[in-house]
Motif scaffolding. Structure first.
Motif, PDB file in Angstrom:
ATOM      1  N   GLU A  79     -28.155  38.201  -8.197  1.00 53.87           N
ATOM      2  CA  GLU A  79     -27.954  37.606  -6.711  1.00 53.87           C
ATOM      3  C   GLU A  79     -28.227  36.177  -6.945  1.00 53.87           C
ATOM      4  N   LEU A  80     -27.597  35.073  -6.546  1.00 47.03           N
ATOM      5  CA  LEU A  80     -28.231  33.609  -6.390  1.00 47.03           C
ATOM      6  C   LEU A  80     -28.830  33.422  -5.211  1.00 47.03           C
ATOM      7  N   ALA A  81     -30.111  33.141  -5.421  1.00 43.85           N
ATOM      8  CA  ALA A  81     -30.782  32.411  -4.217  1.00 43.85           C
ATOM      9  C   ALA A  81     -30.832  30.935  -4.036  1.00 43.85           C
ATOM     10  N   ASP A  82     -29.926  30.569  -3.178  1.00 43.72           N
ATOM     11  CA  ASP A  82     -29.663  29.141  -3.057  1.00 43.72           C
ATOM     12  C   ASP A  82     -30.762  28.494  -2.183  1.00 43.72           C
ATOM     13  N   LEU A  83     -31.788  27.884  -2.911  1.00 45.44           N
ATOM     14  CA  LEU A  83     -32.830  27.189  -2.038  1.00 45.44           C
ATOM     15  C   LEU A  83     -32.457  26.028  -1.336  1.00 45.44           C
ATOM     16  N   LYS A  84     -31.540  25.131  -1.855  1.00 46.86           N
ATOM     17  CA  LYS A  84     -31.010  24.071  -1.173  1.00 46.86           C
ATOM     18  C   LYS A  84     -30.247  24.423   0.154  1.00 46.86           C
ATOM     19  N   SER A  85     -29.968  25.276   0.403  1.00 46.95           N
ATOM     20  CA  SER A  85     -29.201  25.592   1.529  1.00 46.95           C
ATOM     21  C   SER A  85     -29.951  25.601   2.797  1.00 46.95           C
ATOM     22  N   ILE A  86     -31.162  25.640   2.689  1.00 50.07           N
ATOM     23  CA  ILE A  86     -32.018  25.494   3.979  1.00 50.07           C
ATOM     24  C   ILE A  86     -32.622  24.267   4.079  1.00 50.07           C
ATOM     25  N   PHE A  87     -32.463  23.294   2.801  1.00 53.81           N
ATOM     26  CA  PHE A  87     -32.934  21.872   2.887  1.00 53.81           C
ATOM     27  C   PHE A  87     -31.764  20.761   3.191  1.00 53.81           C
ATOM     28  N   CYS A  88     -30.615  21.047   2.651  1.00 52.99           N
ATOM     29  CA  CYS A  88     -29.774  20.267   2.407  1.00 52.99           C
ATOM     30  C   CYS A  88     -28.455  20.260   3.287  1.00 52.99           C
ATOM     31  N   ASN A  89     -27.771  19.213   3.483  1.00 49.48           N
ATOM     32  CA  ASN A  89     -26.439  19.275   3.963  1.00 49.48           C
ATOM     33  C   ASN A  89     -25.583  19.071   2.851  1.00 49.48           C
ATOM     34  N   GLU A  90     -24.248  18.323   3.124  1.00 53.03           N
ATOM     35  CA  GLU A  90     -23.175  18.084   1.823  1.00 53.03           C
ATOM     36  C   GLU A  90     -23.846  16.696   1.304  1.00 53.03           C
ATOM     37  N   GLU A  91     -24.617  16.010   1.863  1.00 53.27           N
ATOM     38  CA  GLU A  91     -24.696  14.707   1.219  1.00 53.27           C
ATOM     39  C   GLU A  91     -26.191  14.445   0.866  1.00 53.27           C
ATOM     40  N   GLN A  92     -27.218  14.794   1.596  1.00 49.48           N
ATOM     41  CA  GLN A  92     -28.634  14.825   1.422  1.00 49.48           C
ATOM     42  C   GLN A  92     -29.490  15.990   1.810  1.00 49.48           C
ATOM     43  N   CYS A  93     -30.693  15.814   1.291  1.00 50.21           N
ATOM     44  CA  CYS A  93     -31.537  16.942   1.621  1.00 50.21           C
ATOM     45  C   CYS A  93     -32.948  16.518   2.250  1.00 50.21           C
ATOM     46  N   GLU A  94     -33.526  17.204   3.059  1.00 50.50           N
ATOM     47  CA  GLU A  94     -34.771  16.546   3.706  1.00 50.50           C
ATOM     48  C   GLU A  94     -36.013  17.172   3.299  1.00 50.50           C
TER      49      GLU A  94
END
Length: 669
Positions: A613-628
């Motif tokens: 299973e893939l755990a997408d860590l960026k999914s909670i930090f990022c939108n389509e263009e940038q990450c906070e």
């Protein structure tokens, strides 16, 4: 022949001038002015002078060898040092409250406590070395030498007590023996533990002893030297000190390299008893003596000013800034001398006036109040931004992770760690490099709330690959099939393996080719995935044969623009959310597209293997263009690519635990 002055405690203006030279060398060294790369020898000069003066005082006929006499001696030393010292501590506490994060709250707290008891030199070896760049984040660092001085003042009368009634030769040989033992200790420790060697009284005692030898020699008639010979020797010693101030090496100090300036200072102290025109010109000139008069106060104030300059400049100050800082230090040193040091040191000899009593009471209340605020988190929150305490606490938890949860696996950076609830069999193995460690920090608290336990198998710089590293001494050699299988066999309750790494590096073809030997043909047959995934596939297939379910964690957002992390962290600490968030975004400047490409490679692996299973860590930090990298629930990045405690806990709560709870293939709760 020069006139001899042999009385034990007579005032010598040349010593005041020598003090002036010593403090100027130290101050110019710390401000990085005029190329004095070895200006730190000024402290060594101070130690020799102290050894000389204290030996003359203690061995003089006027010294009273009784409990009352020792009490008077210690009382004079205390009032000579303490008032200006504690006022400086109060000022440094104010500086800390203005820059709590930059000055490292929890380290400062320990440093302030030890410095309060003149023991900072005992704490100093546990932190940054004296010559490291991070020393500029330690405003109390210069107080190590005062700790050594006070410890010498306490020890030296007790040592000389043994030989007080002995002959001249016995006294001389006794001090020589102490010098020899201390010097041997400095040589050994400067090789095996340089920081302890630099900061500790046992390795510095020989420098005090060198001054003591000069003092004992002056109790006997000196050989007859002409004015020209005395002037020549004085000039040679002065040139030795100035040469050392420029060329002295920072390594192996205070062992053999320190012999020259220490010997030169001791000889100058011996020669200075002979009144010559040259010695009066070189060390008794009014400007040099004035700096010597305020040398103690100047030394106390100069380092906090250096630290403040670095904080303001956000790096190395310019020459003009350093020059202004130098003159500011002299002005502050004068004020401290005139209003604190000079008025209060008389208390060692006579009863205090009412104004002095009131002043002492005021400073005492201020100091104790400062100490209590620094010690108590609840009080401290009223004086500093809340986020400063939070970020520093997370950094403290990060640095203490191995100590609290781990045991070493035989190499410096390889650990096995147990996190979560005590007394519960582990269900999860976290395997990877320092990014696995970062996730382990977040799991430690969250799993405890769910009464679950996990093991973290982590080696810095080593992704979860079974491939053999090309270097035989690599820490990654511990990641073998046998080692991983061994942990799974010993812990049969483990059903899931979480694999984590800095994939920006671990999936780079050139990095793989440089670090690992070619992966053998996969046991499941040729792969249709990109070649750079072969090492990862080998590990996944191995775990699959062990019956393990696998969570493949993508990398948290990585910041590559150096200025952003510091700017965001400062904004997070000192600005409201409406302001700081605009400074805390990762975008194309940080190669975010390349980071997403790495995630896509991992997604291909998870799609190929049904037990992954893939755990997408960026999914909670990022939108389509940038990450906070910071938000309402904390600051997320510890450095350019590792999660903080807050960031890791957010990942565990919002990505990993839901994945384990909801997924039918990975359900463990």
């Amino acid at each position: 022949m020069p006139d001899q002055v042999n009385r034990g405690t007579v005032f010598r203006p040349d010593i005041e001038g020598l003090r002036g030279l010593a403090v100027l060398l130290v101050v110019l060294f710390h401000f990085k002015l005029f190329g004095l790369q070895g200006g730190f020898i000024g402290v060594d000069i101070f130690f020799v002078i102290s050894g000389f003066l204290m030996t003359k005082i203690i061995t003089s006929d006027q010294f009273e060898w009784s409990w009352n006499g020792l009490g008077k001696y210690y009382k004079k030393r205390f009032w000579r040092i303490a008032p200006a010292y504690y006022v400086t501590l109060i000022a440094i506490a104010v500086l800390f409250l203005a820059y709590p994060y930059e000055l490292h709250i929890y380290d400062f707290r320990t440093s302030f406590l030890t410095a309060s008891f003149f023991a900072y030199n005992i704490h100093a070896p546990s932190g940054a070395g004296y010559f490291e760049v991070s020393a500029y984040e330690k405003p109390l660092l210069h107080l190590w030498s005062l700790g050594v001085e006070v410890q010498f003042y306490i020890l030296w009368p007790l040592i000389l007590l043994i030989v007080r009634n002995k002959t001249f030769l016995t006294k001389l040989l006794s001090i020589l023996f102490i010098v020899l033992l201390s010097f041997i200790a400095s040589v050994v420790l400067s090789i095996h533990d340089p920081d302890v060697a630099y900061f500790s009284i046992p390795t510095r005692l020989w420098q005090f002893g060198a001054g003591g030898i000069a003092a004992v020699l002056l109790t006997r008639k000196a050989p007859e030297l002409s004015h020209s010979v005395t002037a020549l020797l004085t000039c040679a010693c002065l040139l030795t000190l100035l040469g050392s101030a420029v060329f002295a090496p920072q390594n192996y100090w205070p062992s053999f390299p320190a012999l020259l300036p220490v010997a030169a200072t001791a000889i100058l102290l011996w020669l200075g008893n002979m009144k010559t025109k040259f010695s009066q010109w070189s060390f008794s000139a009014p400007p040099v003596r004035f700096i010597g008069k305020i040398s103690y106060s100047l030394y106390l104030v100069h380092w906090p000013v250096v630290v403040w300059l670095h904080l303001q400049a956000k790096g190395e100050p310019h020459f003009l800034e350093s020059l202004i800082g130098l003159f500011a230090c002299i002005a502050l040193g004068c004020l401290l001398y005139w209003f604190i040091e000079k008025p209060f040191r008389t208390l060692g000899r006579k009863k205090p006036r009412l104004s002095q009593i009131l002043g002492l009471a005021s400073f005492g209340i201020l100091f104790l109040s400062s100490a209590e605020v620094i010690r108590n988190d609840q009080l401290l929150q009223n004086f500093i931004p809340t986020n400063a305490l939070e970020v520093t606490l997370h950094q403290k938890q990060n640095s203490a992770f191995e100590k609290d949860y781990c045991r070493n696996r035989g190499t410096r950076y390889s650990y096995i760690c147990a996190v979560g609830a005590e007394g519960v069999a582990p269900f999860l193995l976290v395997w990877g490099d320092s990014h696995a460690r970062a996730l382990g920090i977040g799991l430690s608290a969250e799993l405890k709330n769910h009464n679950k336990r996990a093991l973290v198998l982590q080696t810095v710089g080593c992704p979860p690959y079974l491939s053999r590293p090309k270097k035989s001494d690599s820490d990654c050699r511990n990641y073998t099939a046998e080692a991983v299988a061994g942990y799974l066999e010993k812990n049969p309750t483990i059903t899931t393996v979480l694999m984590a790494s800095r994939w920006m590096y671990s999936l780079r073809p050139e990095s793989l080719a440089r670090k690992y030997q070619e992966t053998p043909i996969l046991e499941d047959g040729p792969s249709n995935l990109p070649k750079q995934l072969m090492h990862l596939e080998q590990s996944i297939q191995f775990l699959g044969r062990q019956g393990q379910k696998i969570i493949l964690a993508t990398q948290a957002p990585e910041i590559t623009a150096d200025h952003k992390l510091k700017t965001c962290r400062n904004a997070f600490i000192y600005q409201p959310p409406s302001v700081f968030r605009k400074h805390c975004w990762i975008n194309s400047e940080d190669r975010i597209e390349e980071q997403y490409q790495r995630d896509q490679l991992l997604r291909l692996v998870s799609q190929k293997y049904g037990y992954v299973e893939l755990a997408d860590l960026k999914s909670i930090f990022c939108n389509e263009e940038q990450c906070e990298i910071a938000g309402k629930d904390g600051f997320y990045l510890h450095d350019h690519d590792h999660l903080t405690t807050a960031g890791s806990a957010k990942v565990v709560r919002e990505v990993l635990l839901p994945l384990m709870t909801v997924s039918t293939s990975l359900q463990v709760f």
